[in-house]
Design a protein around this motif. Structure first.
Motif, mmCIF file in Angstrom:
data_model
loop_
_atom_site.group_PDB
_atom_site.id
_atom_site.type_symbol
_atom_site.label_atom_id
_atom_site.label_comp_id
_atom_site.label_asym_id
_atom_site.label_seq_id
_atom_site.Cartn_x
_atom_site.Cartn_y
_atom_site.Cartn_z
ATOM 1 N N ASN A 121 50.549 12.867 -21.712
ATOM 2 C CA ASN A 121 49.922 11.883 -20.834
ATOM 3 C C ASN A 121 49.748 10.534 -21.527
ATOM 4 O OD1 ASN A 121 49.037 11.935 -18.066
ATOM 5 N ND2 ASN A 121 47.037 11.281 -18.811
ATOM 6 N N HIS A 227 45.987 13.985 -14.284
ATOM 7 C CA HIS A 227 45.404 14.257 -12.959
ATOM 8 C C HIS A 227 43.999 13.718 -12.773
ATOM 9 C CE1 HIS A 227 48.717 16.963 -12.046
ATOM 10 N NE2 HIS A 227 48.552 17.478 -13.236
ATOM 11 N N SER A 228 43.531 12.837 -13.654
ATOM 12 C CA SER A 228 42.150 12.376 -13.525
ATOM 13 C C SER A 228 42.071 10.999 -12.889
ATOM 14 C CB SER A 228 41.471 12.368 -14.898
ATOM 15 O OG SER A 228 42.125 11.452 -15.746
ATOM 16 N N GLU A 232 45.580 12.765 -5.462
ATOM 17 C CA GLU A 232 46.914 13.344 -5.346
ATOM 18 C C GLU A 232 46.939 14.329 -4.194
ATOM 19 O OE1 GLU A 232 46.958 15.046 -9.267
ATOM 20 O OE2 GLU A 232 48.350 13.513 -9.994
ATOM 21 N N GLU A 263 49.101 22.429 -8.745
ATOM 22 C CA GLU A 263 49.845 21.457 -9.558
ATOM 23 C C GLU A 263 49.324 20.041 -9.359
ATOM 24 O OE1 GLU A 263 51.580 22.068 -11.977
ATOM 25 O OE2 GLU A 263 52.266 24.119 -11.726
ATOM 26 N N SER A 264 48.728 19.794 -8.207
ATOM 27 C CA SER A 264 48.102 18.480 -7.993
ATOM 28 C C SER A 264 47.150 18.594 -6.822
ATOM 29 C CB SER A 264 49.173 17.416 -7.713
ATOM 30 O OG SER A 264 49.939 17.781 -6.582
ATOM 31 N N SER A 266 43.609 19.039 -4.623
ATOM 32 C CA SER A 266 42.574 20.067 -4.623
ATOM 33 C C SER A 266 42.551 20.756 -3.264
ATOM 34 C CB SER A 266 41.208 19.439 -4.913
ATOM 35 O OG SER A 266 40.871 18.546 -3.880
ATOM 36 N N ALA A 299 43.353 20.412 -9.522
ATOM 37 C CA ALA A 299 44.613 20.362 -10.264
ATOM 38 C C ALA A 299 44.485 21.056 -11.617
ATOM 39 C CB ALA A 299 45.040 18.918 -10.470
ATOM 40 N N GLU A 300 45.488 21.813 -11.972
ATOM 41 C CA GLU A 300 45.653 22.531 -13.236
ATOM 42 C C GLU A 300 44.876 23.830 -13.302
ATOM 43 O OE1 GLU A 300 45.227 19.264 -16.271
ATOM 44 O OE2 GLU A 300 47.370 19.660 -16.420
ATOM 45 N N ASN A 409 54.869 12.621 -8.467
ATOM 46 C CA ASN A 409 54.324 13.917 -8.862
ATOM 47 C C ASN A 409 55.204 14.535 -9.941
ATOM 48 O OD1 ASN A 409 53.349 16.601 -8.966
ATOM 49 N ND2 ASN A 409 52.567 16.397 -6.880
#
Lengths: 432, 312
Positions: A121, A227-228, A232, A263-264, A266, A299-300, A409
């Protein structure tokens, strides 16, 4: 008291997540020394390791301990004195855990840098202050940008060898900025440092008083993790379907859990969803992790989704939010930037296996627009695609994939190419 | 021009997952990829702390279903009895199938020949593992190895390809990009999958604490007769008895890693709880392998050599 604890605002046991970053540069830029210094100054190096490299340094006739030896890996590499593969290193500041992907910088190792960049990242681009912006600096920056790394840090190293001269630092910064704008790189910041002496890595040191910006570790501690930053869209590729059907347990009889990782975006219990490519609809009945129920997943997170309706879903299907299904493209053709990773060149007439998320499809090349000279960034006429080449191509597919643009993405826009005769991973691409 | 790029207000970038959540989610993802891509995997379970963590991750990945793989232990016959008891109890408690194959059987078959009766059987586990892989036709073995353990492991893939001789060729590993793992193999070839590659020793202990995982008692401080040898503590056992002239001491020790008793050394410690072990690990000055492995002391490239021969 360690240097980390002495950084203002970094006290307390708060867990600030995990940041993956990449270091790019060659041996000559002092990259190994920079990583060694980061590990050493954050106390990630333990006494026996230090003792071993001290002994080696002495044997090689060096006066000080050579911190670059910390990142020396395999026997073959040690013999050649170079790094030929991506190595992963770990350290923690107590507030945040870090995974460093350490990639060799030479041109012939483009595939290694692409590999290392794929999960990062943030990228640290090393520049030797004596040499300034070089061809390899451009190459590293372009690849970091191509792989969608949102944050770049240009570390102008070896400031000790140019008398800690502010004018030299600023000249390099200005030249780099001109080039970064051309590429469309947005987020970049500059730090003058000396990895050898430890200036501006974890400690500020006494030599760069004119520099008022943050140290390298301060930048790492405050950089956003993946992802923060942006809102997304929800993407959930199904990895595995759980149907316990345990005799004698009526509760589990109808249990059908769709396992995968967000993966992205919520998702919450009650949300309406669509399964692609079938376009069947349902609603989230439950979200579980190891038998524990959640109301919400982000995400994640790896979770199990339960749906209201009994619909046919298997590995490779993608669950998206209802109303957003138009944003994910179900397609049998796409264009992409392709990086070739194998010794044998891309065969235009052969079918390859394309793996994207948890889905696979047979694919055939459907055109090459151009090959890119990664040093000049010139578009070259196509002669063929060989190891370490990057090209803009199109693939047509025997089965549909559910894709997003890589720029939007990274998880659903990325794919690998597998040669079915050897089962090797021979290419990697980013969907345009 | 050097304006702050990253917003200095940390609240804005508060990650949703803390570092253990992230590592857990990644490991679950890897386990499910093995289940989704491989037709006949096995999970290597020794009763050691790393494989105990793997079992908890497998529960999180697959419950309420059964594990889509059996547990496999390659027993040197020289393991500490407490660890073997723990192994059997844990498998039974989880109601999962445990397969045990022993180096002694390989010795009886003649596929393992020791140079001397007291030679460590640790490196010979490779032979027995390959025999078990062939016997059951496993196409993947899930293991608890971590990249922070040793230099040769820092470049290990998460899905590591082994040829039909079980060999690991560092120059012929598949590029591993994003989380797009490639577990495809031809018959006879094998994948070793390492879900906790990205964990450190400290992460493992923090996870054990967070999840309240039970461990074999030898991980906690206890009194044990030992001999000091070359900076390491050699436990006095039936297999590794004291010789004339050895000075046997009763010390309070714990094991940081448990393996074959002929090659695993304890460290002096008073840590009798997971919390105290974490405190010690966070401030320790010796690496896990450096403190405890008699077999890695042989040479700088010892691990790399063993891996090329098919060692786990």
């Amino acid at each position: 008291m360690s240097a980390i604890e002495s950084i203002p605002g970094f006290s307390g046991p708060t867990d600030n997540g995990l940041l993956r970053f990449l270091t790019c540069g060659s041996v000559d830029d002092g990259k190994s020394t920079l990583i060694g210094r980061l590990l050493y100054d954050t106390k990630a190096i333990l006494a026996d390791t230090l003792h071993a490299i001290a002994t080696t340094s002495q044997r090689r006739g060096m006066e000080a301990v050579d911190l670059s030896l910390l990142t020396d890996g395999l026997q073959a590499e040690r013999e050649q004195g170079i790094t030929i593969d991506v190595a992963y290193r770990y350290f923690s500041t107590g507030r945040r855990k870090y995974i460093i992907a350490d990639a060799p910088g030479h041109e012939q190792y483009t595939r290694n840098m692409v590999t290392a960049a794929s999960t990062a990242n943030l990228a640290i681009i090393l520049i030797d202050a004596r040499k300034g912006v070089l061809t390899q600096t451009r190459r590293h920056s372009y690849l970091a940008h191509l792989l969608g790394i949102p944050h770049l840090v240009v570390a102008v190293n070896k400031m000790d060898l140019v008398g800690y001269d502010r004018a030299i630092f600023e000249r390099i910064r200005d030249e780099y900025l001109g080039f970064a704008r051309q590429l469309g790189i947005g987020d970049v910041r500059f730090i003058p440092l000396s990895a050898l002496n430890g200036d501006m890595l974890v400690d500020r040191g006494a030599n760069l008083g004119w520099y008022e910006g943050p140290t390298l570790i301060e930048v790492l501690e405050s950089a956003p993790v993946a992802h923060s930053e942006n809102d997304e869209r929800f993407r959930f590729p199904v990895q595995y379907v759980c149907r316990p059907q345990r005799a004698g347990d009526p509760l589990l009889h109808d249990y059908r859990g769709f396992m995968g990782r967000v993966e992205s975006g919520s998702i919450s219990v009650g949300d309406e969803v669509v399964v692609l490519p079938s376009e069947r609809r349902s609603r989230i009945k439950g979200i579980q992790i190891g038998g524990r129920s959640l109301t919400h997943a982000v995400a994640e997170q790896s979770v199990t989704l339960l749906l209201e309706d009994e619909i046919d879903i298997s590995r490779g299907d993608m669950i998206v939010r209802s109303g957003e299904e138009e944003s994910a493209l179900v397609t049998r053709r796409f264009e992409a930037m392709l990086c070739w990773l194998a010794d044998s060149p891309l065969d235009l007439n052969r079918k390859y296996l394309i793996r994207q998320t948890t889905r696979e499809a047979r694919g055939l090349l459907d055109g090459i627009a151009y090959r890119l000279d990664i040093n000049s960034l010139q578009q070259l006429p196509v002669g063929g695609i060989g190891m370490n080449d990057i090209a803009r191509v199109a693939f047509k597919l025997a089965q549909p994939l559910v894709i997003d643009r890589y720029a939007e993405n990274r998880a659903t826009g990325a794919f690998i190419v597998i040669d079915e005769s050897t089962n090797n991973t021979v290419g990697a691409g980013m969907i345009l | 021009m050097n304006a702050p790029i990253f917003d200095p207000a940390p609240a804005l970038y508060r990650p949703a997952l803390d570092h253990l959540d992230w590592l857990e989610a990644e490991a679950i993802y890897i386990l499910r990829e093995v289940a989704g891509q491989c037709s006949n995997p096995a999970l290597l379970f020794s009763g050691g702390k790393d494989s105990i963590v793997l079992l908890r991750l497998a529960e999180k990945a697959f419950r309420p279903g059964r594990f889509p793989f059996p547990l496999l232990h390659i027993d040197t016959g020289h393991n500490y009895p407490e660890v073997i008891d723990f192994r059997d109890a844990r498998a039974c408690e989880l109601n999962e199938r445990l397969i045990v194959r022993s180096v002694e059987s390989s010795m009886a078959r003649g596929t393992v020949r020791l140079k001397s009766a007291d030679e460590s059987r640790n490196r010979h586990q490779s032979v027995t593992l390959l025999e078990a892989i062939e016997e059951f036709g496993f196409d993947a073995c899930i293991g608890g190895a971590r990249r922070d353990e040793e230099k040769a492991r820092a470049k290990e893939r998460i899905f590591s390809f082994r040829d039909e001789f079980g060999g690991w060729d560092p120059k012929n590993q598949r590029p591993e990009l994003w989380d797009l793992f490639n577990a495809r193999v031809h018959k006879g070839e094998n994948i070793r999958a390492f879900p906790i590659s990205n964990w450190t020793e400290l992460d493992v202990w923090q996870y054990i604490e967070r999840e309240g995982l039970a461990l074999p008692p030898i991980y906690f401080a206890h009194l044990r007769p030992v001999i000091r040898r070359g900076g390491l503590l050699q436990p006095v056992t039936e297999l590794t008895p004291a010789h004339d002239g050895d000075m046997v001491e009763q010390l309070r020790v714990r094991f940081r890693t448990v393996g074959d008793s002929t090659c695993t050394a304890p460290v002096e410690s008073d840590a009798d709880t997971v919390g105290k072990i974490i405190a010690e690990t966070a401030t320790t000055t010796i690496t896990e392998r450096g403190a405890t492995r008699l077999d890695d002391q042989a040479s700088d490239a010892a691990m790399e050599q063993r891996k090329k021969e098919g060692y786990f």
